[in-house]
Design a protein around this motif. Sequence first.
Motif, PDB file in Angstrom:
ATOM      1  N   ARG A 105     -34.003  43.390 -21.714  1.00  0.00           N
ATOM      2  CA  ARG A 105     -32.950  42.209 -22.395  1.00  0.00           C
ATOM      3  C   ARG A 105     -31.711  42.616 -21.968  1.00  0.00           C
ATOM      4  O   ARG A 105     -31.509  43.670 -21.467  1.00  0.00           O
ATOM      5  CB  ARG A 105     -33.316  42.285 -24.033  1.00  0.00           C
ATOM      6  CG  ARG A 105     -34.458  41.953 -24.697  1.00  0.00           C
ATOM      7  CD  ARG A 105     -34.588  42.131 -26.085  1.00  0.00           C
ATOM      8  NE  ARG A 105     -34.451  43.613 -26.316  1.00  0.00           N
ATOM      9  CZ  ARG A 105     -34.648  44.170 -27.794  1.00  0.00           C
ATOM     10  NH1 ARG A 105     -34.818  43.475 -28.738  1.00  0.00           N
ATOM     11  NH2 ARG A 105     -34.497  45.721 -27.705  1.00  0.00           N
ATOM     12  N   LEU A 106     -30.486  41.534 -22.377  1.00  0.00           N
ATOM     13  CA  LEU A 106     -29.325  41.932 -21.769  1.00  0.00           C
ATOM     14  C   LEU A 106     -28.878  43.093 -22.455  1.00  0.00           C
ATOM     15  O   LEU A 106     -28.838  43.229 -23.766  1.00  0.00           O
ATOM     16  CB  LEU A 106     -28.575  40.807 -22.038  1.00  0.00           C
ATOM     17  CG  LEU A 106     -28.680  39.169 -21.287  1.00  0.00           C
ATOM     18  CD1 LEU A 106     -28.134  38.089 -21.683  1.00  0.00           C
ATOM     19  CD2 LEU A 106     -28.304  39.740 -19.700  1.00  0.00           C
ATOM     20  N   ALA A 107     -28.387  43.934 -21.632  1.00  0.00           N
ATOM     21  CA  ALA A 107     -27.711  45.112 -22.307  1.00  0.00           C
ATOM     22  C   ALA A 107     -26.399  44.826 -23.093  1.00  0.00           C
ATOM     23  O   ALA A 107     -25.650  43.924 -22.243  1.00  0.00           O
ATOM     24  CB  ALA A 107     -27.531  46.287 -21.298  1.00  0.00           C
ATOM     25  N   ARG A 108     -25.942  45.165 -24.139  1.00  0.00           N
ATOM     26  CA  ARG A 108     -24.738  44.889 -24.811  1.00  0.00           C
ATOM     27  C   ARG A 108     -23.972  46.187 -25.345  1.00  0.00           C
ATOM     28  O   ARG A 108     -24.751  47.037 -25.923  1.00  0.00           O
ATOM     29  CB  ARG A 108     -25.051  44.165 -26.134  1.00  0.00           C
ATOM     30  CG  ARG A 108     -25.601  42.717 -25.764  1.00  0.00           C
ATOM     31  CD  ARG A 108     -26.117  42.223 -27.173  1.00  0.00           C
ATOM     32  NE  ARG A 108     -27.470  42.588 -27.588  1.00  0.00           N
ATOM     33  CZ  ARG A 108     -27.618  43.243 -28.661  1.00  0.00           C
ATOM     34  NH1 ARG A 108     -26.439  43.277 -29.633  1.00  0.00           N
ATOM     35  NH2 ARG A 108     -28.651  43.613 -29.337  1.00  0.00           N
ATOM     36  N   GLY A 109     -22.764  46.307 -24.810  1.00  0.00           N
ATOM     37  CA  GLY A 109     -21.934  47.276 -25.056  1.00  0.00           C
ATOM     38  C   GLY A 109     -20.983  47.011 -26.063  1.00  0.00           C
ATOM     39  O   GLY A 109     -20.820  46.020 -26.558  1.00  0.00           O
ATOM     40  N   LEU A 110     -20.227  48.009 -26.739  1.00  0.00           N
ATOM     41  CA  LEU A 110     -19.359  47.974 -27.941  1.00  0.00           C
ATOM     42  C   LEU A 110     -17.924  48.239 -27.328  1.00  0.00           C
ATOM     43  O   LEU A 110     -17.689  49.256 -26.512  1.00  0.00           O
ATOM     44  CB  LEU A 110     -19.589  49.064 -28.933  1.00  0.00           C
ATOM     45  CG  LEU A 110     -18.743  48.923 -30.084  1.00  0.00           C
ATOM     46  CD1 LEU A 110     -18.872  47.769 -30.850  1.00  0.00           C
ATOM     47  CD2 LEU A 110     -19.084  50.149 -31.069  1.00  0.00           C
ATOM     48  N   GLU A 111     -17.169  47.485 -27.730  1.00  0.00           N
ATOM     49  CA  GLU A 111     -15.522  47.622 -27.444  1.00  0.00           C
ATOM     50  C   GLU A 111     -14.728  47.603 -28.520  1.00  0.00           C
ATOM     51  O   GLU A 111     -15.060  47.062 -29.791  1.00  0.00           O
ATOM     52  CB  GLU A 111     -15.016  46.575 -26.216  1.00  0.00           C
ATOM     53  CG  GLU A 111     -15.722  47.024 -25.035  1.00  0.00           C
ATOM     54  CD  GLU A 111     -14.962  46.262 -23.778  1.00  0.00           C
ATOM     55  OE1 GLU A 111     -14.211  45.547 -24.051  1.00  0.00           O
ATOM     56  OE2 GLU A 111     -15.460  46.409 -22.785  1.00  0.00           O
ATOM     57  N   LEU A 237      -2.310  50.423 -11.318  1.00  0.00           N
ATOM     58  CA  LEU A 237      -3.047  51.986 -11.827  1.00  0.00           C
ATOM     59  C   LEU A 237      -4.473  51.624 -12.230  1.00  0.00           C
ATOM     60  O   LEU A 237      -4.918  50.459 -12.945  1.00  0.00           O
ATOM     61  CB  LEU A 237      -2.349  52.073 -13.408  1.00  0.00           C
ATOM     62  CG  LEU A 237      -1.104  53.003 -13.103  1.00  0.00           C
ATOM     63  CD1 LEU A 237      -0.697  53.525 -14.642  1.00  0.00           C
ATOM     64  CD2 LEU A 237      -1.000  54.093 -12.490  1.00  0.00           C
ATOM     65  N   PRO A 238      -5.731  52.557 -11.790  1.00  0.00           N
ATOM     66  CA  PRO A 238      -6.761  52.201 -12.295  1.00  0.00           C
ATOM     67  C   PRO A 238      -6.967  52.208 -13.827  1.00  0.00           C
ATOM     68  O   PRO A 238      -6.415  52.796 -14.339  1.00  0.00           O
ATOM     69  CB  PRO A 238      -7.627  53.631 -11.613  1.00  0.00           C
ATOM     70  CG  PRO A 238      -6.625  54.012 -10.756  1.00  0.00           C
ATOM     71  CD  PRO A 238      -5.074  53.757 -11.157  1.00  0.00           C
ATOM     72  N   LEU A 239      -7.987  51.493 -14.156  1.00  0.00           N
ATOM     73  CA  LEU A 239      -8.256  51.219 -15.371  1.00  0.00           C
ATOM     74  C   LEU A 239      -9.408  52.043 -16.076  1.00  0.00           C
ATOM     75  O   LEU A 239     -10.339  52.263 -15.431  1.00  0.00           O
ATOM     76  CB  LEU A 239      -8.717  49.793 -15.886  1.00  0.00           C
ATOM     77  CG  LEU A 239      -8.601  49.293 -17.380  1.00  0.00           C
ATOM     78  CD1 LEU A 239      -7.686  49.459 -18.009  1.00  0.00           C
ATOM     79  CD2 LEU A 239      -9.282  47.873 -17.332  1.00  0.00           C
ATOM     80  N   ILE A 240      -9.142  52.804 -17.059  1.00  0.00           N
ATOM     81  CA  ILE A 240     -10.186  53.780 -17.812  1.00  0.00           C
ATOM     82  C   ILE A 240     -10.902  52.841 -19.102  1.00  0.00           C
ATOM     83  O   ILE A 240     -10.215  52.881 -19.958  1.00  0.00           O
ATOM     84  CB  ILE A 240      -9.791  54.875 -18.291  1.00  0.00           C
ATOM     85  CG1 ILE A 240      -9.079  55.646 -17.298  1.00  0.00           C
ATOM     86  CG2 ILE A 240     -10.847  55.713 -18.870  1.00  0.00           C
ATOM     87  CD1 ILE A 240      -9.926  55.987 -15.925  1.00  0.00           C
ATOM     88  N   SER A 241     -11.747  51.996 -18.503  1.00  0.00           N
ATOM     89  CA  SER A 241     -12.295  51.038 -19.535  1.00  0.00           C
ATOM     90  C   SER A 241     -12.430  51.286 -20.930  1.00  0.00           C
ATOM     91  O   SER A 241     -12.878  52.480 -21.376  1.00  0.00           O
ATOM     92  CB  SER A 241     -13.449  50.419 -19.200  1.00  0.00           C
ATOM     93  OG  SER A 241     -14.166  49.578 -20.048  1.00  0.00           O
ATOM     94  N   GLU A 242     -12.013  50.409 -21.881  1.00  0.00           N
ATOM     95  CA  GLU A 242     -12.295  50.697 -23.394  1.00  0.00           C
ATOM     96  C   GLU A 242     -13.768  50.938 -23.405  1.00  0.00           C
ATOM     97  O   GLU A 242     -13.853  51.719 -24.722  1.00  0.00           O
ATOM     98  CB  GLU A 242     -12.015  49.231 -24.169  1.00  0.00           C
ATOM     99  CG  GLU A 242     -11.517  49.428 -25.458  1.00  0.00           C
ATOM    100  CD  GLU A 242     -10.603  48.228 -25.949  1.00  0.00           C
ATOM    101  OE1 GLU A 242     -11.259  47.177 -26.159  1.00  0.00           O
ATOM    102  OE2 GLU A 242      -9.502  48.411 -26.081  1.00  0.00           O
ATOM    103  N   ALA A 243     -14.524  50.672 -22.841  1.00  0.00           N
ATOM    104  CA  ALA A 243     -15.841  50.751 -23.016  1.00  0.00           C
ATOM    105  C   ALA A 243     -16.439  52.180 -23.006  1.00  0.00           C
ATOM    106  O   ALA A 243     -17.264  52.788 -23.782  1.00  0.00           O
ATOM    107  CB  ALA A 243     -16.858  50.289 -21.951  1.00  0.00           C
ATOM    108  N   VAL A 244     -15.339  53.060 -22.350  1.00  0.00           N
ATOM    109  CA  VAL A 244     -15.514  54.650 -22.471  1.00  0.00           C
ATOM    110  C   VAL A 244     -15.431  54.918 -23.696  1.00  0.00           C
ATOM    111  O   VAL A 244     -15.885  55.921 -24.513  1.00  0.00           O
ATOM    112  CB  VAL A 244     -14.472  55.284 -21.683  1.00  0.00           C
ATOM    113  CG1 VAL A 244     -14.834  56.946 -21.611  1.00  0.00           C
ATOM    114  CG2 VAL A 244     -14.803  54.873 -20.079  1.00  0.00           C
ATOM    115  N   ARG A 245     -14.252  54.583 -24.572  1.00  0.00           N
ATOM    116  CA  ARG A 245     -14.033  54.701 -25.995  1.00  0.00           C
ATOM    117  C   ARG A 245     -15.292  54.309 -26.771  1.00  0.00           C
ATOM    118  O   ARG A 245     -15.571  54.824 -27.743  1.00  0.00           O
ATOM    119  CB  ARG A 245     -12.719  54.303 -26.443  1.00  0.00           C
ATOM    120  CG  ARG A 245     -11.798  55.216 -26.073  1.00  0.00           C
ATOM    121  CD  ARG A 245     -10.401  54.680 -26.270  1.00  0.00           C
ATOM    122  NE  ARG A 245      -9.754  53.534 -25.246  1.00  0.00           N
ATOM    123  CZ  ARG A 245      -9.197  52.344 -25.562  1.00  0.00           C
ATOM    124  NH1 ARG A 245      -8.915  52.112 -26.904  1.00  0.00           N
ATOM    125  NH2 ARG A 245      -8.826  51.600 -24.512  1.00  0.00           N
ATOM    126  N   GLY A 246     -15.808  53.124 -26.349  1.00  0.00           N
ATOM    127  CA  GLY A 246     -16.873  52.358 -27.055  1.00  0.00           C
ATOM    128  C   GLY A 246     -18.125  53.458 -27.211  1.00  0.00           C
ATOM    129  O   GLY A 246     -19.000  53.456 -28.004  1.00  0.00           O
TER     130      GLY A 246
END
Length: 506
Positions: A105-111, A237-246
């Motif tokens: 199934r489609l994987a779903r992340g949190l932000e 600047l490279p982005l450190i995605s919010e998904a890392v905090r998620g």
Amino acid sequence: MSAPVIVIGSGIGGLVTALALAPRRVALVTKAAPGGETSTFWAQGGIAAALGDDDSAALHLEDTLAAGDGLCDRQAAEAIIAGAAEAIGFLQRHGVAFDRDGDGRLARGLEAAHARRRILHAGGDATGAAVICALTRAVAETPSITVMPDTEVRRLIAADGAVCGLVAAGNGETLTIPASRVVIATGGLGGLYEISTNPPGNFGQGVMLAARAGALLADMEFIQFHPTALAADLRPLPLISEAVRGEGAVLVNEKGERFLAATPGGELAPRDVVARAIAAQIARGGRVYLDARQALGRGFPARFPAIAGICTKAGINPAEELIPVRPAEHYAMGGIAVDQRARTSVTGLWAVGECAATGLHGANRLASNSLLEAAVTGLAAARDIAGLADAPGRPLPSACLPRPARIGIVRDIVSRELGVLRTGAGLRRSIEALLALVEAEEAASDPALVALSIAVFAHRREESRGAHARSDFPLKKPHSARQAMTLSQTLAAAHALCHTPCRRSA
């Protein structure tokens, strides 16, 4: 055969529009190679879409309205969020392979500020690149689309409130192209800021083109600063995605203190809250780090391969070391005012993606709503154009090719006065300096026009709301509304503030 539709820009908004218009002829005009120098390519976070069994469009809307801090256009937001399934299906049919979980199934992340795991990714943390690669391949395979690379549109030609052509620079020549159907999909304005996560050459060209053609602009004061760009000597600047905090990473200062622990939502509070908290730590002389060691540890490279690679190049091992971060300009909520069909106030002109102000984001964009908005509005624009009869051709008024834009002097003003926290005095200084540059009609005039719009809108909003914060007006007003102005109105407001007579109307 019908005249071609001109699509300016080759990020997700422009590519979706061009593909959705097939088999109608389209000329895709892009200042680089298709997909090159686009903000989409850099996008890590993914696309928000309420497709899970525990989710709904109503919940997604609720989160969007909360993040927008009272200024979302509810009807526009409902329509865009309701279009998520169609947009994701369109992207999949054109080659975008979204990540799947172990059950297929489609994987779903949190932000941040999302109540459910609803962020779809492709290629882990390289969603934007995956989308661009798939859609540019699809464009190359679509006979109805003619790509005009290395071509920069510098003016739209309008007469009697309608578009009739454009002036561009391409292959060392001046190109004057008749056009009665034009879609602007030029992305954001991060190049106006010294510290940004976006391509440095993107100064808001689409906003400038539309404004000079007489289009209404909206919400220009609302600029989102991503809280966690990598604090390094790199541009952008490279982005450190919010998904890392998620995934559980936390923010700490140089003393090891988790300074957001008492904040509602903590590290996943709305972006404006987190960005200002980090900025305050830096302003007192401190430093801020993202600590993913306990949450991800050795699993970091597998979950976030692109970010791990960025960190490695900067000499950081995110599995074992703290990642230095800082806020950086990331997204413009405002832009060219459009309706739910992506129409601007100028006949024959549409706008999609970041350059457009749909009302979805209000005062503060909910994470990962931007790629969704670009895809949905691209489909809406194509649907609207396909349903229109061809406009009659009209003679083109004479138009000359302006010189290439010079951003440097404008970037200095914007970075100093239009950042995370603004002041009335700083806004007045910026308006005076930018107005002079706009009216000098020189190489800095075009980027100065976009920056002046931000400054005037910001000066008129005497409150702190969402991504707009003023030290002299730190509270929200009990009643607030979106702002919209044409260029002539913006110039008149700037002259009134500077106590000088208005010397031009457009």
